[in-house]
Structure formats: structure tokens, C-alpha cells
Design a protein around this motif. Structure first.
Motif, PDB file in Angstrom:
ATOM      1  N   LEU B  30       0.869  -1.179   0.000  1.00  0.00           N
ATOM      2  CA  LEU B  30       0.000   0.000   0.000  1.00  0.00           C
ATOM      3  C   LEU B  30       0.907   1.232   0.000  1.00  0.00           C
ATOM      4  O   LEU B  30       1.829   1.336   0.816  1.00  0.00           O
ATOM      5  CB  LEU B  30      -0.881   0.025   1.250  1.00  0.00           C
ATOM      6  CG  LEU B  30      -1.648   1.332   1.473  1.00  0.00           C
ATOM      7  CD1 LEU B  30      -2.857   1.432   0.555  1.00  0.00           C
ATOM      8  CD2 LEU B  30      -2.099   1.481   2.914  1.00  0.00           C
ATOM      9  N   SER B  31       0.649   2.144  -0.934  1.00  0.00           N
ATOM     10  CA  SER B  31       1.478   3.354  -0.989  1.00  0.00           C
ATOM     11  C   SER B  31       0.730   4.512  -0.366  1.00  0.00           C
ATOM     12  O   SER B  31      -0.460   4.702  -0.622  1.00  0.00           O
ATOM     13  CB  SER B  31       1.815   3.693  -2.427  1.00  0.00           C
ATOM     14  OG  SER B  31       2.433   2.593  -3.032  1.00  0.00           O
ATOM     15  N   ILE B  32       1.431   5.260   0.455  1.00  0.00           N
ATOM     16  CA  ILE B  32       0.841   6.456   1.045  1.00  0.00           C
ATOM     17  C   ILE B  32       1.626   7.655   0.548  1.00  0.00           C
ATOM     18  O   ILE B  32       2.854   7.702   0.664  1.00  0.00           O
ATOM     19  CB  ILE B  32       0.846   6.379   2.583  1.00  0.00           C
ATOM     20  CG1 ILE B  32      -0.184   5.335   2.995  1.00  0.00           C
ATOM     21  CG2 ILE B  32       0.557   7.720   3.215  1.00  0.00           C
ATOM     22  CD1 ILE B  32      -0.520   5.294   4.443  1.00  0.00           C
ATOM     23  N   MET B  33       0.899   8.598  -0.044  1.00  0.00           N
ATOM     24  CA  MET B  33       1.566   9.783  -0.584  1.00  0.00           C
ATOM     25  C   MET B  33       1.064  11.019   0.153  1.00  0.00           C
ATOM     26  O   MET B  33      -0.028  11.025   0.701  1.00  0.00           O
ATOM     27  CB  MET B  33       1.272   9.913  -2.071  1.00  0.00           C
ATOM     28  CG  MET B  33       1.901   8.797  -2.885  1.00  0.00           C
ATOM     29  SD  MET B  33       1.620   9.025  -4.614  1.00  0.00           S
ATOM     30  CE  MET B  33       2.477  10.548  -4.909  1.00  0.00           C
ATOM     31  N   GLY B  34       1.897  12.034   0.133  1.00  0.00           N
ATOM     32  CA  GLY B  34       1.490  13.277   0.769  1.00  0.00           C
ATOM     33  C   GLY B  34       2.658  14.231   0.859  1.00  0.00           C
ATOM     34  O   GLY B  34       3.811  13.823   0.701  1.00  0.00           O
ATOM     35  N   VAL B 190       5.753   4.773   2.055  1.00  0.00           N
ATOM     36  CA  VAL B 190       5.429   6.207   2.031  1.00  0.00           C
ATOM     37  C   VAL B 190       6.396   6.871   1.057  1.00  0.00           C
ATOM     38  O   VAL B 190       7.583   6.561   1.033  1.00  0.00           O
ATOM     39  CB  VAL B 190       5.488   6.889   3.429  1.00  0.00           C
ATOM     40  CG1 VAL B 190       4.501   6.305   4.382  1.00  0.00           C
ATOM     41  CG2 VAL B 190       6.873   6.870   4.005  1.00  0.00           C
ATOM     42  N   THR B 191       5.847   7.740   0.235  1.00  0.00           N
ATOM     43  CA  THR B 191       6.664   8.352  -0.820  1.00  0.00           C
ATOM     44  C   THR B 191       6.087   9.693  -1.276  1.00  0.00           C
ATOM     45  O   THR B 191       4.910   9.997  -1.050  1.00  0.00           O
ATOM     46  CB  THR B 191       6.781   7.386  -2.030  1.00  0.00           C
ATOM     47  OG1 THR B 191       7.598   7.978  -3.009  1.00  0.00           O
ATOM     48  CG2 THR B 191       5.441   7.029  -2.613  1.00  0.00           C
ATOM     49  N   HIS B 192       6.952  10.468  -1.917  1.00  0.00           N
ATOM     50  CA  HIS B 192       6.510  11.710  -2.569  1.00  0.00           C
ATOM     51  C   HIS B 192       6.228  11.440  -4.034  1.00  0.00           C
ATOM     52  O   HIS B 192       5.578  12.212  -4.711  1.00  0.00           O
ATOM     53  CB  HIS B 192       7.667  12.729  -2.566  1.00  0.00           C
ATOM     54  CG  HIS B 192       7.872  13.403  -1.277  1.00  0.00           C
ATOM     55  ND1 HIS B 192       8.969  13.183  -0.503  1.00  0.00           N
ATOM     56  CD2 HIS B 192       7.118  14.314  -0.626  1.00  0.00           C
ATOM     57  CE1 HIS B 192       8.889  13.940   0.575  1.00  0.00           C
ATOM     58  NE2 HIS B 192       7.775  14.627   0.522  1.00  0.00           N
ATOM     59  N   ASP B 193       6.816  10.350  -4.518  1.00  0.00           N
ATOM     60  CA  ASP B 193       6.892  10.117  -5.949  1.00  0.00           C
ATOM     61  C   ASP B 193       5.766   9.188  -6.430  1.00  0.00           C
ATOM     62  O   ASP B 193       5.677   8.029  -6.031  1.00  0.00           O
ATOM     63  CB  ASP B 193       8.267   9.481  -6.243  1.00  0.00           C
ATOM     64  CG  ASP B 193       8.571   9.432  -7.717  1.00  0.00           C
ATOM     65  OD1 ASP B 193       7.629   9.551  -8.514  1.00  0.00           O
ATOM     66  OD2 ASP B 193       9.749   9.260  -8.062  1.00  0.00           O
ATOM     67  N   ALA B 194       4.942   9.699  -7.332  1.00  0.00           N
ATOM     68  CA  ALA B 194       3.816   8.906  -7.848  1.00  0.00           C
ATOM     69  C   ALA B 194       4.322   7.673  -8.609  1.00  0.00           C
ATOM     70  O   ALA B 194       3.663   6.629  -8.631  1.00  0.00           O
ATOM     71  CB  ALA B 194       2.956   9.780  -8.751  1.00  0.00           C
ATOM     72  N   GLU B 195       5.514   7.807  -9.230  1.00  0.00           N
ATOM     73  CA  GLU B 195       6.088   6.679  -9.989  1.00  0.00           C
ATOM     74  C   GLU B 195       6.368   5.490  -9.063  1.00  0.00           C
ATOM     75  O   GLU B 195       6.128   4.352  -9.429  1.00  0.00           O
ATOM     76  CB  GLU B 195       7.397   7.113 -10.662  1.00  0.00           C
ATOM     77  CG  GLU B 195       7.198   7.948 -11.905  1.00  0.00           C
ATOM     78  CD  GLU B 195       6.554   7.151 -13.027  1.00  0.00           C
ATOM     79  OE1 GLU B 195       7.027   6.036 -13.298  1.00  0.00           O
ATOM     80  OE2 GLU B 195       5.549   7.622 -13.599  1.00  0.00           O
ATOM     81  N   ASP B 196       6.884   5.806  -7.878  1.00  0.00           N
ATOM     82  CA  ASP B 196       7.169   4.753  -6.894  1.00  0.00           C
ATOM     83  C   ASP B 196       5.881   4.013  -6.547  1.00  0.00           C
ATOM     84  O   ASP B 196       5.837   2.778  -6.518  1.00  0.00           O
ATOM     85  CB  ASP B 196       7.727   5.362  -5.588  1.00  0.00           C
ATOM     86  CG  ASP B 196       9.166   5.802  -5.715  1.00  0.00           C
ATOM     87  OD1 ASP B 196       9.782   5.469  -6.732  1.00  0.00           O
ATOM     88  OD2 ASP B 196       9.653   6.492  -4.791  1.00  0.00           O
ATOM     89  N   ALA B 197       4.841   4.804  -6.268  1.00  0.00           N
ATOM     90  CA  ALA B 197       3.555   4.219  -5.878  1.00  0.00           C
ATOM     91  C   ALA B 197       2.997   3.344  -7.000  1.00  0.00           C
ATOM     92  O   ALA B 197       2.520   2.226  -6.752  1.00  0.00           O
ATOM     93  CB  ALA B 197       2.583   5.332  -5.513  1.00  0.00           C
ATOM     94  N   LYS B 198       3.112   3.862  -8.239  1.00  0.00           N
ATOM     95  CA  LYS B 198       2.577   3.128  -9.389  1.00  0.00           C
ATOM     96  C   LYS B 198       3.326   1.799  -9.570  1.00  0.00           C
ATOM     97  O   LYS B 198       2.723   0.753  -9.831  1.00  0.00           O
ATOM     98  CB  LYS B 198       2.750   4.000 -10.638  1.00  0.00           C
ATOM     99  CG  LYS B 198       1.777   3.703 -11.742  1.00  0.00           C
ATOM    100  CD  LYS B 198       1.975   4.731 -12.840  1.00  0.00           C
ATOM    101  CE  LYS B 198       1.670   4.098 -14.186  1.00  0.00           C
ATOM    102  NZ  LYS B 198       2.118   4.954 -15.276  1.00  0.00           N
ATOM    103  N   ALA B 199       4.650   1.865  -9.399  1.00  0.00           N
ATOM    104  CA  ALA B 199       5.481   0.679  -9.611  1.00  0.00           C
ATOM    105  C   ALA B 199       5.181  -0.427  -8.606  1.00  0.00           C
ATOM    106  O   ALA B 199       5.463  -1.596  -8.856  1.00  0.00           O
ATOM    107  CB  ALA B 199       6.948   1.065  -9.543  1.00  0.00           C
TER     108      ALA B 199
END
Lengths: 575, 211
Positions: B30-34, B190-199
């Protein structure tokens, strides 16, 4: 370190650090006002002060103390600034930087004895110019050491203090954007010395103010160095007080205590005066800094300081080199530059004594330094924890200022007071008392050396280790302390060399029953037996230099050696 | 499965996260962005039991329906991977891997597990190298395998790819995902990067700054 009750630990350590100093001060202050039960004095009076002011020796000692105590730090500061301005970031200056460690590590007394061998009328300096230039076939009737003006003492103090200030300055330069500033000023056409004088030195001075104060306080109160190379009729105030305290007539202690209190007041006044002069000078030179002149006459001051600074460093090295030469000399007649016959006999003859002195010196230094390292780790962990809990990285802790108290206060000012406490506790003359007093002086240096690297340590390594396997104490040692090895080794070497150099604490706590290389070398410095004194001073200098050298060599190679050994034996634990 | 229920985080004067809940299946990320300062990393520290005392957190979390909230740190088997690989610089690569293996594993098996990890990393020849002798990508991979060798019940990823260059980043991301799936444990990134979350091919949650 999984510490609990950090507040209580803080209070406890602060009390342990403050109590002896407080008791020492009281033990000096009360006799200064005539209250001294051991000789039946139970009433307060100002008689000791009146007696002290009536002593003509007091005034001449005070004059000498002020001349040497202010002159030496001023010269040392000038030479250190000059050398730094001249050589900073130049490749060959790095070599000079590496030479600083041995001089820093060597005890004052050993340097003073080496300088005695160099500068005395029959010393090496006169020998190399005799008889071909000077025409001397016998030592001239000059007073080159222990001179009544204190010039040789000033020189000895500069030899020891200048490398220390240079060392402190180099460490402080890391917090300035020195490289960029130098480039920017040079691009504007400023000469090297002008840019240092106008831009860098004014930024650097406030950062190194405290080490400068330590140097001033030390110069005003030093005893061992002054005993070896300083004037003796009259001597500096610290030495005069030391003689008064050691007088068989216990009533002299009253006057000595008054003098010790006076010396402490003198230090405060001198430091206040020093700061006042600095502020005045800073105000006076403010216009000059921005007048746009790319060079000035005062640049020559820094230029000449470079030559004198280099001469001072070279003198220190020659002085150290003369220690082994004298200890191995069989026949060394004046004006020969080197001994005509060499022998091991001097060392062999002194071996039983040297073994005893060395074992005392090393045991005291090892125990005091290990204790100081453990206490420093406890104090720093407490500080780190409280910083973490309050989330204030710049928060000042009680230790941050308490730690400077033993270094700034004159030893003569409270050690004799503390001696009274040791007598009450029946600990006078014991080995434990010597270690305790050494610890008081070793701890500040170990703590201050460890403080920066310990607090800068990335705690995430330790957290990660505990996430992988929860063993807080084990990982504190095998991960955190293992990673802090270089700083721990340096702190140990620093503490070790400070302990070896201690003269007055050893003498007062040990009451002469336990001699060390330092106390014996100082006691015999005036004996004229240069061969034996040379052997003692050589050993005194040898151990700190070796420990400093090992502290640089071992941590850098530890892991490589450990892995090589492991591969060799095909076994071993991972940490 | 890792479940977080009504997690709230606040400082002494403001609320950072309010009533955050989510579930993560085994083998899923699960990716959490913010934005920065919103409390993403603090959520991870709350789960690992190392939350700063200056922050207040409420809520509960469960692992396979068993409450984890009051478990002491020593009993939480949690793996955390951060921006820095945090390999111990005074230990060789194999020692770093051995360090993580639980102590109840027998000596020969420990060695075998560490060797297997090295093979997986194609770094058998680097067993006795020190971490500073490896490239950034190699260090990141060793750090992940070291974390997984500790057999964690769930994995927390605190921007572990942010210090890697783009090409290396893609490579390490797929390696991480593959290993998480193999280990079959829930992971939280947890990440800032949408690419990380997508991957990471899993669900994604956005946290906004609480007003």
C-alpha cells in the motif's frame, strides 16, 4: 544505551562533578580568612591577606605572572593565526597539521625539559654555533633559561599553546565557509593575509574564545612548566603559592589560601580585561576592515608571525629529539653538537625506578581514562536522550558548562582545599585519591572530544539494528560504539595524555607517596643529571605519542584486520 | 493482513493526521503519498514502536486480526527500509546479512541463508567486502534482503528509492516488489513520488495536510 531515569542521572553526575570543586573552593576560601581548625584557628579575619600583601615576593610574583600569563597566550594566538593564514588549504600545510598531534600529546614538563636541553647556556643551540662562530669552548655565563624576566617560560608556554590553538582553529574552520570566502576575497583582489585579517579572523575568534580563555587561565596558573623553566627568585605566583602551601609551617597555608583566592580573582579580571580589549580592538578596526584597501601594513605582522611560528614548531621538535639523545649519551662534552660516546647504561641504571614510575603512571592513566570514557558515554547518552525528548537539538545541558569548571579554575586554587577533604576521608596519599583527582581533569577533555561525534551519530543505525534483532545493550556496544571507534580511540588518547601530564593533582593527592614519570621528571629537572632526567622525560613523552599514534592507526584498520583474521581462522562472530 | 484503524497523529499544537484507516493484504504494497511534514514517516515510526515522544498518536493496528498496538518493540517483528540503506559500515556484507537472521536459527543454516541471499544479489564475491565498497544500488538491495532475513511480519518502506538515480530506481523498485511478494508479507510504502507508488502495483492513499 537503553537508559532510564535520565533526569536523576543528570543530577547525580552534576553533583559528582560539582561537589569536589565546591568543597575544594570552600577548603581554600575558609583558610584565606583565617578559619583553619587543624592549627586551632576558629575565627575569621583578614590577617592572611594583610600578611600576603606585606610580602614583597608577592608583588614581584604577581608582576611575573601577569607578564608571562598574558604575554604567552597573546604570542601563541598571533603565531597560530599567522600560520593558519599562511598555510590553510595548502598541501604542505597538511604535513604541518600532522606534526601537531605529537606536540599536543607530549606533557608540558617533557617539552620544558627538552627546551631546557636546547636553550640553556650549555644547550644544543649554543653547541651548534660553538666554537666555530661563537668562539665558546665553555658554556657562556648567560641566563637563557629560568631568566628573571620569564622569557624562557613565555617561550615554553608558546611552544605548547600555539599548536593547541592551531589545532582548535583548524577544527573551528570547518564551521566557516572558509574556502568560498578565500576564493571570493581573492577574486576581489585581496591578498592572503589581508583577507584573513579583515574577513576570516573576525569570524573565527568568537568560535575559539573559550579555548583561548582556557589557554590564558592555564598560563596564569601553570606550576610544573614554571618549576622547570620559569624564574625562581622570584617565581610566578602559582609557584610561590605552591611553596607556601608546602611549607612545613602550617600557618603559611593561610597566606597560600589567600593567594589562591587572589589568583582566581586575577584570572577573572584578566579574562574580563582580555574580552574588553578584544571588543575595543574589534570596534577600532571595524572601519579599517571595509576601507577597501587590498593590503595593509598590519599584514606584515602576520607575515613575520609565520617565521616565528615555524621557528617555534621546529624548536619544539628539536627539544623532543634531545630527550632520547641525552638519555643515550655517555660522554657529551661542550661544545660537541652530539655525544662522543653512546650508551644504554643511563637507561639500565634507571630501569628499576623507571619501571616503578611507568607502572604507576600507566595504571593511573589507564584507570582514570577508562572511567572518564565510561562517564562521558553516560553523560552524552543522557544529553542525547534529553535532546531527543525535548526535540531541541541546541538545548544546553548542565554538563555543557560544568565540564569547563575544572579546566578554567586554577589547580592551585582548590586542590589544596580538596586535600583537606581527602585527609578527613582518610584517603590522602592513596592511589584511589590520585585516580579521582586525575579523573576530574581527564573527564572534561574526554567528554569534549567525544561530544561532537557522539551527538552527530545517526541513531537510525541503532534503531535498525534493534528492529532486526532486539538486543539494546548488545547493539549499543556492537553497533553504535563500534561505529564510533575512531572518536572513542581519540578521546581515550586525549584523556590518557592529559592524565600522564598531571603534576599537581598527583602530588597533592599522593602526598609524594606515589610518584609518576611527570612528578619525578619535574622534581629532578633541576638536579643537573640530564641523562636520568632525559630518560624520564623521554618515557613521559613516549607513551602519549604512542597512544595517539595507535588511536589513529587502529580504528582505521580494525575492520580490515578483523575480517582478515576471520578469513584466516574461518570462524568468528558477525559482530 | 495488516490493518490500521482510526490512526490520528498530532503535535502539541496541531493535528497532522486524522482518523486514517486501511488494510494491506499479504504480498501487497500500500502506498501512502502526501506532502512533507504531514506525518507519513511518523506513521511508520508509530507502527515500528519508535515514535518521537513529542508526537501524540492514537488508533490501533492489527496483524492478522491480532492487536499490535501495545506490543513492546522487542516483540514487534517489523522491517523498516529507509532512504539510507543503513548497512553497518564496520561489518562485511555477509556479516550484515548474518546480523539479521534470528538467533534461534542454527549456525549452518544461518550461513546457508546468508549465502543464498548473496547469490540472489549476484554478489558472492562481495561477501567479505565492506558496505562502502558497493554501489548505491547494491547497498539498497543488500539492505532489503537484510531486512527480509530477519523474517519480519510486515515491511515498512520510508522513501527507500528517493536517493537512487532513475535507472537504478526502476531496477531496485522491481526487486523490492518481487521480494515482498516472495516473502508474502504486507508492506507499507510512504513516498513523494507517484512513480514509486505506481510501480508497487498496489492501492494508493493520499494524505493531505490537516487544517
Amino acid at each position: 544505551m537503553p537508559l532510564k531515569h535520565t533526569k536523576w542521572i543528570t543530577v547525580l553526575i552534576a553533583a559528582i562533578m560539582t561537589l569536589p570543586i565546591f568543597i575544594g573552593l570552600i577548603g581554600t576560601l575558609l583558610p584565606a580568612f583565617q578559619y583553619f581548625p587543624p592549627i586551632g584557628e576558629y575565627h575569621f579575619s583578614t590577617q592572611p591577606w594583610q600578611n600576603m600583601f606585606a610580602e614583597s615576593e608577592f608583588y614581584s610574583s604577581l608582576k611575573l605572572t601577569l607578564i608571562t600569563g598574558v604575554g604567552a597566550p597573546l604570542l601563541a594566538l598571533w603565531l597560530a593565526f599567522s600560520l593558519l593564514a599562511w598555510g590553510y588549504q595548502r598541501p604542505f600545510f597538511r604535513k604541518i597539521e600532522t606534526l601537531l598531534s605529537p606536540i599536543l600529546a607530549v606533557p608540558h614538563a617533557a617539552i620544558a625539559i627538552g627546551l631546557l636541553f636546547l636553550l640553556s647556556p650549555s644547550g644544543w643551540l649554543v653547541r651548534i654555533f660553538s666554537p666555530w662562530l661563537s668562539g665558546f669552548v665553555r658554556p657562556p655565563n648567560w641566563i637563557t633559561v629560568q631568566d628573571p624576566y620569564g622569557l624562557s617560560l613565555i617561550f615554553a608556554l608558546v611552544v605548547k599553546e600555539m599548536p593547541y590553538l592551531l589545532f582548535v582553529m583548524l577544527a573551528a574552520m570547518k564551521s566557516l565557509q572558509a574556502r568560498e570566502t578565500i576564493h571570493a576575497c581573492q577574486a576581489l583582489g585581496y591578498g592572503r593575509f589581508a583577507l584573513w585579517r579583515k574577513v576570516l579572523i573576525p569570524q573565527l575568534y568568537p568560535i575559539i574564545r573559550l579555548p583561548i580563555f582556557i589557554v590564558v587561565a592555564f598560563s596564569l596558573t601553570v606550576v610544573d612548566l614554571a618549576l622547570v623553566i620559569g624564574p625562581n627568585t622570584p617565581s610566578t605566583l602559582a609557584v610561590t603559592l605552591y611553596r607556601w602551601f608546602n611549607n612545613p609551617d602550617l600557618a603559611m597555608r593561610l597566606m597560600g589560601s589567600a593567594g589562591a583566592v587572589f589568583l582566581m580573582i586575577t584570572i577573572i579580571l584578566v579574562l574580563g580585561g582580555w574580552e574588553f580589549c578584544h571588543r575595543c580592538l574589534s570596534k577600532l578596526t571595524r572601519y579599517e576592515r571595509s576601507n577597501g584597501r587590498r593590503c595593509g601594513a598590519t599584514d606584515n605582522l602576520l607575515g613575520s608571525g609565520v617565521i616565528l611560528g615555524l621557528i617555534t614548531l621546529v624548536s619544539a621538535f628539536i627539544a623532543l629529539m634531545l630527550l632520547p639523545v641525552w638519555s643515550l649519551a655517555k660522554r657529551w662534552r661542550f661544545p660537541d653538537a652530539l655525544p662522543s660516546k653512546w650508551t644504554w647504561d643511563n637507561i639500565e641504571r634507571a630501569t628499576p625506578l623507571l619501571i616503578e614510575l611507568t607502572s604507576n603512571t600507566l595504571s593511573i592513566a589507564l584507570i582514570a581514562t577508562i572511567m572518564a570514557c565510561a562517564a562521558s558515554l553516560l553523560m552524552l547518552e543522557t544529553k542525547r536522550k534529553s535532546m531527543e525528548e525535548s526535540n531541541k537539538p541546541t538545548e544546553q545541558h548542565a554538563f555543557d558548562w560544568l565540564i569547563y569548571v575544572p579546566i578554567l579554575l586554577p589547580q592551585i586554587g582548590f586542590l589544596f582545599g580538596l586535600h583537606v577533604l581527602l585527609i578527613y576521608l582518610d584517603l590522602n596519599g592513596s592511589f584511589c585519591a590520585i585516580i579521582a583527582l586525575h579523573l576530574m581533569y581527564v573527564l572534561p577533555y574526554v567528554y569534549l572530544t567525544l561530544k561532537g561525534p557522539y551527538l552527530a551519530y545517526n541513531e537510525n543505525y541503532l534503531l535498525q539494528a534493534n528492529r532486526l534483532r532486539y538486543r539494546p545493550w548488545h547493539h549499543y556496544v556492537s553497533v553504535k560504539l563500534a561505529m564510533l571507534k575512531p572518536s572513542l580511540f581519540t578521546a581515550f588518547a586525549m584523556g590518557f595524555s592529559v592524565s600522564i601530564a598531571q603534576y599537581l593533582p598527583t602530588l597533592i593527592a599522593g602526598e609524594g607517596r606515589h610518584s609518576t614519570l611527570t612528578t619525578e621528571a619535574v622534581a629532578r629537572a633541576a638536579s643537573g643529571d640530564r641523562k636520568q632526567v632525559g630518560s624520564m622525560a623521554l618515557l613521559q613523552a613516549f607513551f602519549p605519542v604512542i597512544v595517539f599514534w595507535l588511536a589513529q592507526i587502529i580504528p582505521a584498520r580494525w575492520t580490515k584486520w578483523r575480517l582478515a583474521m576471520k578469513t584466516l581462522f574461518k570462524k568468528g562472530s558477525p559482530c | 493482513m495488516l490493518s490500521v484503524k482510526a490512526f490520528s497523529l498530532s503535535t502539541s499544537d496541531k493535528v497532522l493526521i486524522k482518523e486514517l484507516s486501511f488494510d494491506i493484504e499479504n504480498g501487497q504494497v500500500l502506498s501512502i503519498m502526501g506532502p512533507s511534514g504531514v506525518g507519513k514517516s511518523s506513521l511508520l515510526h508509530f507502527l515500528s514502536g519508535t515514535l518521537s515522544s513529542t508526537l501524540t498518536a492514537t488508533g490501533d493496528f492489527f496483524l492478522n486480526n491480532e492487536s499490535f498496538h501495545n506490543k513492546p518493540i522487542a516483540n514487534r517483528k517489523v522491517g523498516l527500509l529507509q532512504q539510507m540503506p543503513l548497512l553497518f559500515p564496520h561489518m562485511s556484507i555477509i556479516e550484515n546479512l548474518l546480523f539479521a537472521i534470528p538467533p534461534d536459527v542454527k549456525k549452518q543454516e544461518r550461513q546457508a541463508l546468508a549465502q543464498q541471499a548473496l547469490e540472489k544479489l549476484e554478489m558472492r564475491d562481495k561477501a567479505n567486502s565492506l558496505p562502502n565498497e558497493l554501489s548505491g544500488g547494491q547497498q539498497a538491495r543488500v539492505a532489503l534482503l537484510r531486512t527480509l532475513l530477519a523474517k519480519p511480519d510486515f515491511l515498512l518502506l520510508d522513501e527507500p528509492f528517493s536517493k537512487l538515480d532513475p535507472a537504478l530506481r526502476r531496477e531496485v523498485r522491481s526487486f523490492v516488489l518481487e521480494e515482498i511478494r516472495k516473502a508474502n508479507i504486507p508492506a507499507l510504502l510512504v513516498t513523494h513520488d507517484a512513480e514509486d507508488a505506481k510501480a508497487m502495483e498496489g492501492p494508493c492513499k493520499n494524505i493531505k495536510k490537516a487544517v
